[in-house]
Every structure is written in structure tokens, then in C-alpha cells.
Scaffold this active site. Structure first.
Site, short mmCIF file in Angstrom:
data_model
loop_
_atom_site.label_atom_id
_atom_site.label_comp_id
_atom_site.label_asym_id
_atom_site.label_seq_id
_atom_site.Cartn_x
_atom_site.Cartn_y
_atom_site.Cartn_z
N LYS A 183 13.36 7.98 1.82
CA LYS A 183 13.74 8.77 3.00
C LYS A 183 13.61 7.89 4.24
CE LYS A 183 12.27 11.32 6.39
NZ LYS A 183 13.29 10.99 7.33
N GLU A 258 0.48 4.03 5.48
CA GLU A 258 0.42 2.95 6.48
C GLU A 258 0.68 3.59 7.83
OE1 GLU A 258 -0.60 0.04 6.38
OE2 GLU A 258 -0.87 -0.02 4.22
N CYS A 292 3.17 -1.39 14.70
CA CYS A 292 1.86 -0.87 14.30
C CYS A 292 0.82 -1.96 14.50
CB CYS A 292 1.89 -0.42 12.86
SG CYS A 292 2.54 -1.68 11.76
N GLU A 392 -2.45 4.61 20.68
CA GLU A 392 -1.32 3.74 20.35
C GLU A 392 -0.18 4.05 21.33
OE1 GLU A 392 0.93 4.51 16.67
OE2 GLU A 392 0.72 2.38 16.25
P1 NAD Z 1 6.76 9.30 12.21
O1 NAD Z 1 5.44 9.63 11.60
O2 NAD Z 1 7.29 10.18 13.27
O3 NAD Z 1 7.90 9.28 11.09
C1 NAD Z 1 7.81 8.45 9.93
C2 NAD Z 1 8.68 9.04 8.83
O4 NAD Z 1 8.10 10.29 8.40
C3 NAD Z 1 10.11 9.36 9.28
O5 NAD Z 1 11.00 9.07 8.23
C4 NAD Z 1 10.03 10.88 9.51
O6 NAD Z 1 11.27 11.53 9.39
C5 NAD Z 1 9.09 11.30 8.41
N1 NAD Z 1 8.41 12.60 8.61
C6 NAD Z 1 8.20 13.27 9.77
N2 NAD Z 1 7.55 14.43 9.52
C7 NAD Z 1 7.33 14.49 8.19
C8 NAD Z 1 6.68 15.42 7.31
N3 NAD Z 1 6.13 16.53 7.77
N4 NAD Z 1 6.62 15.14 6.00
C9 NAD Z 1 7.14 14.01 5.51
N5 NAD Z 1 7.78 13.08 6.27
C10 NAD Z 1 7.86 13.32 7.60
O7 NAD Z 1 6.64 7.78 12.68
P2 NAD Z 1 7.73 6.93 13.49
O8 NAD Z 1 7.73 7.41 14.90
O9 NAD Z 1 9.00 6.87 12.73
O10 NAD Z 1 7.08 5.46 13.40
C11 NAD Z 1 6.13 4.99 14.29
C12 NAD Z 1 4.75 5.04 13.68
O11 NAD Z 1 4.74 4.32 12.46
C13 NAD Z 1 3.70 4.39 14.55
O12 NAD Z 1 2.55 5.20 14.60
C14 NAD Z 1 3.39 3.09 13.82
O13 NAD Z 1 2.11 2.58 14.07
C15 NAD Z 1 3.60 3.48 12.41
N6 NAD Z 1 3.85 2.30 11.58
C16 NAD Z 1 2.85 1.83 10.78
C17 NAD Z 1 3.05 0.68 10.01
C18 NAD Z 1 1.94 0.13 9.15
O14 NAD Z 1 2.22 -0.74 8.35
N7 NAD Z 1 0.70 0.59 9.28
C19 NAD Z 1 4.28 0.03 10.05
C20 NAD Z 1 5.28 0.54 10.87
C21 NAD Z 1 5.06 1.69 11.63
#
Ligand code: NAD
Length: 491
Positions: A183, A258, A292, A392
Site C-alpha cells: 500500500k 518504522e 525520519c 518531529e
Molecule cells: P503516515 O503515518 O501518515 O502514513 C504512512 C502510511 O500509512 C501511508 O501509506 C498512509 O496512507 C497509511 N495509513 C494512514 N492511516 C492508516 C491506518 N489507520 N492504517 C493503516 N495504514 C494507514 O506517515 P507519512 O506522513 O506518510 O510519513 C511520514 C512519517 O513517516 C514521519 O513520521 C517519518 O518519520 C516516518 N518515516 C519513518 C521512517 C523510518 O525508517 N523510521 C522512514 C520514513 C518515514
């Protein structure tokens, strides 16, 4: 530079070996963050599409799980080769949809290729059928440990490194013998669907790989709740990660998470100043700070602080911000309006909380009007209790504080709910080692840029992660461990 010329995009779901529109025919608009212009309407999947994708993956798993590691390795090598063929198109889509400069987009594609190649090598070495014999204190019995694929895996990824976060999950999942439903983020589906097409082109059996675009509520949540999904590997925000973990508890499926970070770069008084400036700049402004692993907390020895700050401001003010396809551009826009407004809100709050804004803080002069651009921003004297220091931000915003002792630097860096990464800059080797060991972080870079090798490990302490990606850890995340104890036959 590869300015876009072919503006036709893949916009369908890839389910059970075929491209199709979502069952309910819904679409999501995708925008170019550098201009605010519409790019495409992409199929918005629903629970019905999730059902079909999981059913296809479950059916495919019956045969895929019995393929040899060597056979799976051939597919992974083929995917790496196909991604290499499409390198320019993938990098173009990445810049167009995410806004990162072309140089960074190419790095992402190269990381995808390296990750697939690495897991192909691991797959070749899997003792899938017989397992590994372990030494036990018995002459009559023989013990083996077999590692088996855990089943259908749901891979849920964010928008900041769309293809990289996908590859870090997909390559080990396929290597392990899992079938998958990917997804992508609804914000950056275009490079992901091109990657899906590259994967589809290598002839994997139908159902082994599926990609369902759509929102978190419509696609992510039903995937996590689905009883036939054995494992969820999620990268995204800490809040959504907590929801994923709670939902997964209902069916007791495995989760790898992550999540967010708020990491520090510690610059000691003996640091090579040129190196420190390079590392602080990259840790704060690479990918417009939407990392991140951003080292957005700059902890600097008091006596070095004025010189480091002056050099950083000079450097930040010279960063060329603009169209990700324009030659010489070093920093693109933020990914969308919501992210742009969120970061500006953090900046305003930081000023209200008493942090000293030294440079940046708003739109850069000359950047395209409709794009979501924010100038490289530096705050000094940031209160340790402020949201700017603790939360963050996910934008090009560096926060600086001074320290007087090594212990104070370590304590302040560790004073966070997160623990993803850290960077240490010092010419004292013993101190570098000591501080690296004292930091509560899953990755520590000492005098090096944020290079991430697929052979190593990725993930953090505390609320940054559950589990680890990359290296053998990434593979183990998609495996069950089975012990088989048999009688030893007389020779
Ligand atoms: P997000 O949590 O908003 O979304 C991530 C994914 O989850 C998207 O595909 C979204 O559609 C999906 N999602 C949203 N609600 C959901 C639910 N209820 N159930 C299942 N899936 C759901 O994050 P974002 O804004 O896309 O990304 C930014 C975040 O990602 C930041 O906090 C960043 O630190 C983190 N990040 C972490 C790493 C790591 O390796 N630790 C790497 C990249 C990004």
C-alpha cells in the site's frame, strides 16, 4: 536533467496479476508539489480491493512458499535489472510527485537496485528445505532450525522515500517466500506504480505481488485488520504506527514498525569544522528535511557554537531552492500543502516559545509561487522544553543548543521519546566510540554522512521502531522459525 516529457502515468491497482480500476471506481488527485498543478487521478482502492488482493496473495502463497531461495533470487535479480532499465523514468516520477531534486531521486533508485541485489544474494543462501543443523547434547536425536515464510505480508509505506521504503520491505519479503500486498502513500503513488510495473514485468506468478493505492482509512486499515494477513510491515508516523499495532493485536499478527524520529548531531569542540558544516547541512536539509533520520537537533560545544552557527547560516543561505528538475537546485518543495502549513506552524510556535530564528522561516525569495517551498531555516537557543526541540518537524528546520560536557551532550540527545539515529563529529576516536555506545539510537554515524548500506540494519530505540529492517534482520522479519527434532538413524 530529465525534465518530464512523457506525462502519461500508471493509475490503476495491480491485483492478482492484472491492472484494474478500484471496485468502486473512486480516484485520488495527485499533485506536483513544485507547482501545485494536478498530475493525475489515481485509483483509490477500498476494502473490496483489499479483499481481492489478499485472496490472490493467499492463493499464490501456497506455491510460492515452496519455491527455492535460488528461484526467488532470480526474480529479485530480474527486478533489480528492470529497475536499472527504468532508472531515469523512476527518478523523473520521484521528483515530479515528491519534489526531491533529481540528484536525490537518482540516489533513491540506486538504493532500490542495491537492496534487491542484496536480498537476491541472501535468498540464494537460504537453506529453505532442510534447515540448519544445530548442535545438541544427544547422540540419538538431531535438531534442525528451519526458517519459513510467515505468509501474506502487508507493506504500508510513506511518501518521503516512497520507493526506498518499499524496496526495504518488498525485497526481503519476496526473498523469504512471502507474498505481498503493497500500500503506497496516497500522496506519492506515481513512482510506486511505475516500480510496481517493473516488478510485474519480470513474470512473478499472479498474486505474489499486489499493489493497492488509496488512503490509510480505506486500504491501510482493512489490510491491517485482515485475518489472512500474517504480517504487517509499516513505515510512517508514530501515531498511525500505534493504531496499526492496536489493530494488529485483534488477530495477533506480527508487526514491524518504522516510525518517527527527533535525532541529534553532536559537534564536539575538537571537530573538523568543514566536515561538521557538511554533516549538519545534509542532516537537516536533505529531502527538504523530510527524513525520519533528520538530525534536526544540533548540539554543539559552547566554544565552537558561534563559528559553527556563522558557517551554517552562510551555507543555508546559499542553498538553491526551487524546481527539482532545474540544474543546480539543491532543495525542492515540501510534499504538499498540509506538510507546508504544518512546518510553518512549527516555526511560528518555535518563535512564540522563545527560540531565536537566525535564518529562513518562510518562503524563499524567488521560489515558484504555487509550490510548497520553505527556505532552509535555523533556530538557535532553542528551549529544551519547546515543541520545536521535542517534536518531529519533518521540514528544513535545524534547532541548535550548546553543551558544556560530553555527558551533558549525551543526556540531552537521549532525552527524547524517539531514538532512531544520531551523528557524532569529533577528531577524538575514543570519544567517538564512547559516545556512539552511550546514545540511545538504532544507528550512529561517527564523522560520516548518512550512508545506509543494505547489508547493515535500520531502525531505532523507543518510539521510533519495533524491529529492524535491512541486513539479515530485514529477512527475519518475514520468517517463522521452526525447530524439527528427529531420531538420528544409525549409519
Ligand atoms: P503516515 O503515518 O501518515 O502514513 C504512512 C502510511 O500509512 C501511508 O501509506 C498512509 O496512507 C497509511 N495509513 C494512514 N492511516 C492508516 C491506518 N489507520 N492504517 C493503516 N495504514 C494507514 O506517515 P507519512 O506522513 O506518510 O510519513 C511520514 C512519517 O513517516 C514521519 O513520521 C517519518 O518519520 C516516518 N518515516 C519513518 C521512517 C523510518 O525508517 N523510521 C522512514 C520514513 C518515514
Amino acid at each position: 536533467m530529465n525534465a518530464p516529457n512523457d506525462m502519461s502515468f500508471l493509475t490503476q491497482l495491480y491485483i492478482d496479476g492484472g491492472w484494474l480500476d478500484g471496485a468502486e471506481g473512486r480516484r485520488i488527485p495527485v499533485l506536483n508539489p513544485a507547482t501545485g498543478a494536478w498530475l493525475a487521478d489515481v485509483a483509490a482502492g477500498t476494502a473490496h480491493d483489499v479483499e481481492r488482493a489478499v485472496a490472490g496473495a493467499a492463493r499464490a502463497f501456497r506455491a510460492w512458499r515452496h519455491t527455492t531461495g535460488a528461484a526467488r533470487a532470480r526474480y529479485l535479480h530480474a527486478i533489480a535489472a528492470e529497475v536499472e532499465v527504468r532508472r531515469e523514468r523512476l527518478a523523473m516520477l520521484q521528483s515530479l510527485n515528491n519534489g526531491k531534486p533529481q540528484s536525490e531521486a537518482h540516489m533513491d533508485v540506486d538504493d532500490v537496485i542495491a537492496t534487491f541485489r542484496y536480498y537476491a544474494q541472501l535468498a540464494e543462501r537460504l537453506h529453505h528445505s532442510t534447515g540448519e543443523e544445530v548442535s545438541i547434547p544427544s547422540t540419538e536425536q538431531r535438531a534442525r532450525i528451519c526458517r519459513e515464510p510467515c505468509g501474506v505480508a502487508a507493506l504500508i509505506v510513506p511518501w518521503n522515500f516512497p520507493m526506498v521504503t518499499t524496496a526495504w520491505k518488498l525485497a526481503p519479503a519476496l526473498a523469504a517466500g512471502c507474498t505481498v500486498v503493497l500500500k503506497p502513500s496516497e500522496i506519492t503513488p506515481l513512482p510506486e506504480l511505475e516500480l510496481a510495473s517493473a516488478i510485474a514485468s519480470v513474470g512473478l506468478p499472479a498474486g505474489v505481488f499486489n499493489a493497492v493505492t488509496g488512503t490509510g482509512a480505506d486500504v491501510g486499515a482493512p489490510l491491517v485488520a485482515h485475518p489472512d494477513v500474517a504480517k504487517v510491515s509499516f513505515t510512517g508516523s508514530t501515531g498511525v504506527g500505534q493504531t496499526v499495532m492496536k489493530t494488529a493485536a485483534d488477530t495477533l499478527k506480527g508487526v514491524s514498525l518504522e516510525l518517527g524520529g527527533k535525532s541529534s548531531i553532536i559537534v564536539f569542540d575538537d571537530a573538523d569544522l568543514d566536515l561538521a558544516v557538511d554533516l549538519v547541512e545534509a542532516g537537516g536539509f536533505f529531502n527538504s528535511g523530510q527524513m525520519c533520520s533528520a538530525t534536526s537537533r544540533v548540539l554543539v560545544a559552547r566554544e565552537l557554537a558561534p563559528r559553527l552557527l556563522a558557517r551554517l547560516v552562510e551555507r543555508a543561505d546559499r542553498i538553491v531552492v526551487g524546481d527539482p528538475f532545474a540544474p543546480g537546485v539543491q532543495m525542492g518543495p515540501l510534499v504538499n500543502r498540509a506538510q507546508f502549513e504544518r512546518v510553518l506552524g512549527h516555526i511560528e510556535q518555535g518563535i512564540a516559545d522563545g527560540a531565536r530564528l537566525v535564518t529562513g522561516g518562510g518562503r524563499p525569495a524567488g521560489a515558484p509561487e504555487q509550490g510548497f517551498f520553505i527556505a532552509p531555516t535555523i533556530f538557535a537557543d532553542v528551549p529544551a522544553t519547546s515543541a520545536l526541540w521535542r517534536d518531529e518537524i519533518f521540514g528544513p528546520v535545524l534547532c541548535m543548543r550548546v553543551f558544556d560536557t560530553e555527558q551533558e551532550a549525551v543526556d540531552v540527545a537521549n532525552d527524547s521519546n524517539y531514538g532512531l539515529v544520531a551523528t557524532v563529529v569529533t577528531t577524538d576516536e575514543a570519544r567517538g566510540e564512547r559516545v556512539a555506545r552511550a546514545l540511545e539510537a538504532g544507528v550512529v554515524w561517527v564523522n560520516t554522512p548518512q550512508v545506509i548500506y543494505p547489508q547493515t540494519s535500520w531502525g531505532g530505540y523507543k518510539r521510533s521502531s519495533i524491529g529492524r529492517e535491512l541486513g539479515p534482520f530485514g529477512l527475519a522479519a518475514f520468517q517463522e522459525t521452526k525447530q524439527v527434532l528427529t531420531l538420528r538413524h544409525a549409519d
